[in-house]
Design a protein around this motif. Structure first.
Motif, PDB file in Angstrom:
ATOM      1  N   LEU A 147       0.808  -1.162   0.072  1.00 26.63           N
ATOM      2  CA  LEU A 147       0.058  -0.087  -0.168  1.00 26.63           C
ATOM      3  C   LEU A 147       0.906   1.330  -0.012  1.00 26.63           C
ATOM      4  O   LEU A 147       1.824   1.221   0.792  1.00 26.63           O
ATOM      5  N   ILE A 148       0.633   2.113  -1.074  1.00 26.68           N
ATOM      6  CA  ILE A 148       1.502   3.222  -1.084  1.00 26.68           C
ATOM      7  C   ILE A 148       0.852   4.563  -0.507  1.00 26.68           C
ATOM      8  O   ILE A 148      -0.230   4.923  -0.547  1.00 26.68           O
ATOM      9  N   PHE A 149       1.573   4.988   0.410  1.00 29.73           N
ATOM     10  CA  PHE A 149       1.233   6.291   1.249  1.00 29.73           C
ATOM     11  C   PHE A 149       1.995   7.359   0.686  1.00 29.73           C
ATOM     12  O   PHE A 149       3.071   7.246   0.413  1.00 29.73           O
ATOM     13  N   ASN A 150       1.423   8.594   0.418  1.00 28.86           N
ATOM     14  CA  ASN A 150       1.939   9.759  -0.178  1.00 28.86           C
ATOM     15  C   ASN A 150       2.024  10.922   1.047  1.00 28.86           C
ATOM     16  O   ASN A 150       1.044  10.901   1.760  1.00 28.86           O
ATOM     17  N   LYS A 151       3.137  11.414   0.732  1.00 33.79           N
ATOM     18  CA  LYS A 151       3.416  12.560   1.987  1.00 33.79           C
ATOM     19  C   LYS A 151       2.532  13.741   1.656  1.00 33.79           C
ATOM     20  O   LYS A 151       2.310  14.233   0.534  1.00 33.79           O
ATOM     21  N   GLN A 152       2.192  14.220   2.624  1.00 34.90           N
ATOM     22  CA  GLN A 152       1.157  15.622   2.724  1.00 34.90           C
ATOM     23  C   GLN A 152       1.766  16.718   2.801  1.00 34.90           C
ATOM     24  O   GLN A 152       2.810  16.935   3.490  1.00 34.90           O
TER      25      GLN A 152
END
Length: 187
Positions: free
Chosen positions: A182-187
């Motif tokens: 699962l890919i999490f994107n930096k906010q």
């Protein structure tokens, strides 16, 4: 007389402080001297610090990753300190209803923090205590893909909880995404 006590106190403090053994972050914990400090000497944890967001099965997951220096770890025979990533999170369903929020969590339940790094794989290993009655306890591997993305893999341990071991009617739902890649994107 007061001067002698202050001087003695400073000497004892300096001796105690300098006696703490500082070791690299991934030193094997079975060989640690009591009170040792596993320090992030190579800044392996720093690239993960930040706020990240992903969507999994219509749920939004927001991770708040910070670094705690000298986090106290207590084993059965030893106490030591280590630098660790602390992960707090909010999980919302598609209607925006919060399913789980650990941002103000001070208990061990739902705690998620780093216990090791795997520099050869570019990963950090996190320990997850689990929800009520330790349901879902296990490990999470985070891998830094680039400056703005991390990959998530949650490896829960199978544990059947009986009513005797978990009295009452606690929420035993595991809200963390049970998946790999699962890919999490930096906010």
């Amino acid at each position: 007389m007061k001067h002698i006590f202050v001087t003695a106190f400073l000497i004892i403090t300096c001796i105690n402080y300098s006696a703490q053994q500082v070791l690299p972050l991934n030193s094997f914990s079975m060989d640690l001297p009591h009170g040792a400090y596993l320090k992030d000497l190579n800044s392996e944890l720093d690239p993960y610090i930040g706020t990240y967001k992903a969507n999994f099965k219509s749920n939004d997951i927001i991770l708040y990753i910070t670094k705690e220096e000298k986090k106290l770890e207590k084993g059965s025979d030893i106490e030591y300190y280590m630098d660790a990533l602390i992960v707090k999170y909010i999980i919302k369903n598609s209607a925006g209803v919060i399913l789980q929020d650990t941002t103000n969590n001070t208990s061990i339940i739902n705690s998620l923090y780093s216990i090791a790094t795997k520099p050869q794989f570019g990963q950090v290993v996190l320990s997850y205590y689990g929800t009520n009655c330790m349901v879902g306890w296990g490990k999470v591997n985070l891998k830094k893909i680039n400056t703005n993305q991390i990959s998530w893999e949650y490896l829960p341990n199978d544990l059947v909880i009986s009513d005797e071991r978990c009295p009452g009617n606690p929420d035993l739902t595991i809200y963390l995404p049970e998946t790999k890649g699962l890919i999490f994107n930096k906010q």
